[in-house]
Design a protein around this motif. Structure first.
Motif, mmCIF file in Angstrom:
data_model
loop_
_atom_site.group_PDB
_atom_site.id
_atom_site.type_symbol
_atom_site.label_atom_id
_atom_site.label_comp_id
_atom_site.label_asym_id
_atom_site.label_seq_id
_atom_site.Cartn_x
_atom_site.Cartn_y
_atom_site.Cartn_z
ATOM 1 N N ALA A 285 10.204 26.562 34.439
ATOM 2 C CA ALA A 285 10.129 25.285 33.732
ATOM 3 C C ALA A 285 9.598 25.465 32.312
ATOM 4 N N LEU A 286 8.787 26.507 32.092
ATOM 5 C CA LEU A 286 8.248 26.768 30.756
ATOM 6 C C LEU A 286 9.158 27.654 29.932
ATOM 7 N N GLY A 287 10.348 27.955 30.449
ATOM 8 C CA GLY A 287 11.342 28.642 29.639
ATOM 9 C C GLY A 287 11.698 30.049 30.037
ATOM 10 N N ALA A 288 11.074 30.590 31.086
ATOM 11 C CA ALA A 288 11.423 31.939 31.534
ATOM 12 C C ALA A 288 12.767 31.935 32.248
ATOM 13 N N SER A 289 13.458 33.061 32.176
ATOM 14 C CA SER A 289 14.714 33.218 32.901
ATOM 15 C C SER A 289 14.505 33.745 34.306
ATOM 16 N N ALA A 290 13.367 34.367 34.541
ATOM 17 C CA ALA A 290 13.023 34.891 35.865
ATOM 18 C C ALA A 290 11.537 35.166 35.874
ATOM 19 N N ALA A 291 10.985 35.342 37.075
ATOM 20 C CA ALA A 291 9.563 35.627 37.235
ATOM 21 C C ALA A 291 9.379 36.942 37.969
ATOM 22 N N GLY A 292 8.434 37.754 37.502
ATOM 23 C CA GLY A 292 8.153 39.039 38.116
ATOM 24 C C GLY A 292 6.826 39.027 38.844
ATOM 25 N N VAL A 293 6.757 39.767 39.934
ATOM 26 C CA VAL A 293 5.558 39.821 40.760
ATOM 27 C C VAL A 293 5.210 41.281 41.050
ATOM 28 N N SER A 294 3.947 41.625 40.870
ATOM 29 C CA SER A 294 3.468 42.958 41.229
ATOM 30 C C SER A 294 2.365 42.876 42.275
ATOM 31 N N GLY A 295 1.216 42.315 41.899
ATOM 32 C CA GLY A 295 0.034 42.375 42.753
ATOM 33 C C GLY A 295 0.239 41.804 44.144
ATOM 34 N N ARG A 337 14.426 21.655 31.998
ATOM 35 C CA ARG A 337 14.652 20.273 31.569
ATOM 36 C C ARG A 337 13.865 19.276 32.424
ATOM 37 N N CYS A 338 13.101 19.793 33.372
ATOM 38 C CA CYS A 338 12.257 18.926 34.191
ATOM 39 C C CYS A 338 10.984 18.566 33.418
ATOM 40 N N ASP A 339 10.478 17.378 33.663
ATOM 41 C CA ASP A 339 9.261 16.929 32.989
ATOM 42 C C ASP A 339 8.041 17.635 33.574
ATOM 43 N N VAL A 340 7.196 18.156 32.697
ATOM 44 C CA VAL A 340 5.962 18.802 33.140
ATOM 45 C C VAL A 340 4.794 18.320 32.295
ATOM 46 N N LEU A 341 3.631 18.320 32.905
ATOM 47 C CA LEU A 341 2.383 17.987 32.237
ATOM 48 C C LEU A 341 1.578 19.263 32.033
ATOM 49 N N THR A 362 8.375 14.205 28.857
ATOM 50 C CA THR A 362 9.486 13.242 28.874
ATOM 51 C C THR A 362 10.811 13.881 28.486
ATOM 52 N N ARG A 363 10.897 15.183 28.537
ATOM 53 C CA ARG A 363 12.086 15.852 28.015
ATOM 54 C C ARG A 363 13.337 15.582 28.841
ATOM 55 N N SER A 364 13.205 15.183 30.104
ATOM 56 C CA SER A 364 14.396 14.900 30.909
ATOM 57 C C SER A 364 15.176 13.717 30.341
ATOM 58 N N ARG A 365 14.510 12.841 29.610
ATOM 59 C CA ARG A 365 15.204 11.679 29.048
ATOM 60 C C ARG A 365 16.246 12.104 28.015
ATOM 61 N N SER A 366 15.881 13.064 27.202
ATOM 62 C CA SER A 366 16.806 13.508 26.160
ATOM 63 C C SER A 366 17.804 14.532 26.648
ATOM 64 N N SER A 367 17.489 15.236 27.765
ATOM 65 C CA SER A 367 18.397 16.276 28.248
ATOM 66 C C SER A 367 19.402 15.747 29.250
ATOM 67 N N SER A 368 19.210 14.531 29.738
ATOM 68 C CA SER A 368 20.124 13.984 30.737
ATOM 69 C C SER A 368 21.455 13.632 30.090
ATOM 70 N N THR A 373 21.562 7.914 34.051
ATOM 71 C CA THR A 373 20.366 8.676 34.294
ATOM 72 C C THR A 373 19.274 8.258 33.321
ATOM 73 N N ILE A 374 18.099 7.919 33.841
ATOM 74 C CA ILE A 374 16.944 7.557 33.021
ATOM 75 C C ILE A 374 15.757 8.351 33.500
ATOM 76 N N GLY A 375 15.124 9.081 32.580
ATOM 77 C CA GLY A 375 13.931 9.839 32.951
ATOM 78 C C GLY A 375 14.186 10.917 33.972
ATOM 79 N N GLY A 376 15.412 11.419 34.053
ATOM 80 C CA GLY A 376 15.739 12.473 34.992
ATOM 81 C C GLY A 376 16.150 11.967 36.341
ATOM 82 N N ILE A 377 16.196 10.630 36.546
ATOM 83 C CA ILE A 377 16.566 10.058 37.845
ATOM 84 C C ILE A 377 17.958 9.469 37.751
ATOM 85 N N ARG A 378 18.805 9.903 38.693
ATOM 86 C CA ARG A 378 20.159 9.385 38.705
ATOM 87 C C ARG A 378 20.237 8.189 39.647
#
Length: 378
Positions: A285-295, A337-341, A362-368, A373-378
């Motif tokens: 959601a913060l823009g990564a294409s994938a997440a890596g895990v080690s520990g 494109r999901c809304d996060v706080l 509120t980014r889902s409003r502009s990306s829908s 669709t309003i606020g990411g809700i269809r």
């Protein structure tokens, strides 16, 4: 000596994981809940693509180890788990192989056990182009990780002390190997300025590898203070061991790095403190294409072998798909494109670095794109 160090790293990293606290800055990120945003599970795809690289899932086993008999056995279990689940995997630093070719199999086992998977070789930023090619050839690697770890090297008693050549060498390697190059930190994070420089050096992606997971400053300091070598301390006539414990917790978190470097123009991967599928979703959601895990994956393998890690990865992927279904994200990229706080220390970091976090809520409003669709809700 190198084999002992690699074994120490695994032991101390596992101990650190088992006593680590539950909180990190991924907890400062929460999704805005839209109760009617959900979609059908059958419409969700976990496939991700970045920098010309296509992966079936947005999760990978990040660099850990290799270079001794014990760590070679760990790599075998990790490779089996990657083969059975389809996740990409990276080997640990291959510097030990360059110093002693007899340990080659502790790395090559990853390809032997995972012949058709996406495997990444791993070298440090001091590696020559020739050695980078050797690493790729040994593993028949699909990509090459270059790790940067100035803080770890500073605390490591036998570590490097010359860092000025790292950036030009990364550029040389990026243009001198035939596979994509991904540059990663080892747990201290990549700033916006660093990611921009990596973009200009021609790397294909940047793994922010932030604070919050394995702390290699702490590991190297533990090694330093526990050294019992002949000249290791005053009790043996040596100098008093320098204590670098004040560097524990150095750097930026993965969440902070992703927000800091948004829009720089190079794909980013999220690692450093990824504890569960929700952290994977947060990173995406913060823009990564994938997440890596080690520990988390290391302790799973040490406790239960490949079978336990297969079960854990399978569960994580299933739960990630479930989260995406509830959030209305058909692909990993749709999570961005999901809304996060953004709250707490992470928000304070963003304010100091000039990152506007309010727009994320509120980014889902502009990306829908759908007219109903309003606020990411269809």
């Amino acid at each position: 000596m190198i084999a002992d160090r690699k074994d120490d790293h695994v032991r101390l990293a596992a101990e650190q994981q088992r006593r680590s606290g539950a909180h990190n800055q991924f907890d400062d990120v929460s999704f805005v809940h839209h109760a009617l945003a959900g979609i059908d599970r059958s419409d969700v795809s976990l496939a991700t693509r970045f920098g010309g690289i296509a992966w079936p899932v947005p999760l990978f086993v990040n660099a850990m180890t290799g270079g001794s008999a014990k760590t070679g056995a760990v790599n075998r279990e990790l490779a089996i788990a990657a083969r059975e689940t389809g996740v990409p995997i990276a080997t640990g630093s291959m510097s030990a192989y360059f110093a002693d070719p007899s340990v080659a199999d502790t790395f090559a086992v990853m390809r032997r056990e995972n012949p058709d998977g996406f495997v990444m070789a791993n070298v440090n930023a001091n590696a020559s182009v020739e050695n980078a090619r050797r690493a790729v050839d040994l593993l028949q690697a699909d990509a090459l990780q270059i790790h940067v770890n100035a803080v770890q090297e500073t605390v490591m008693p036998e570590g490097d002390r010359s860092f000025s050549g790292w950036a030009p060498r990364i550029g040389e390697i990026a243009s001198g190997v035939d596979v994509p190059v991904i540059v990663k930190e080892v747990g201290f994070g990549l700033s916006r300025e660093t990611v921009a420089l990596l973009r200009d050096l021609g790397v294909r992606a940047a793994d922010v590898a932030g604070r919050g997971g394995t702390d290699f400053a702490r590991i190297e300091n533990d090694r330093r203070l526990n050294d019992r070598s002949e000249n290791g301390g005053p009790e043996n006539g040596g100098r008093e061991r320098a204590d670098y414990s004040y560097l524990n917790g150095w750097g930026q978190s993965a969440a902070a790095c992703l927000l800091d470097a948004a829009g720089v123009g190079v794909p980013m991967l999220a690692s450093g403190g990824v504890r569960h599928p929700l952290d994977v979703a947060r990173g995406l959601a913060l823009g990564a294409s994938a997440a890596g895990v080690s520990g988390r994956f290391l302790t799973t393998v040490l406790d239960g072998g490949a079978a336990a890690l297969v079960a854990r990865i399978t569960a994580w992927l299933d739960q990630l798909a479930a989260l995406m279904t509830a959030l209305g994200a058909r692909t990993p990229a749709d999570l961005a494109r999901c809304d996060v706080l953004v709250r707490g220390e992470l928000r304070a970091f963003c304010a100091d670095r000039g990152v506007d976090t309010r727009r994320l809520a509120t980014r889902s409003r502009s990306s829908s794109t759908a007219p109903d669709t309003i606020g990411g809700i269809r």
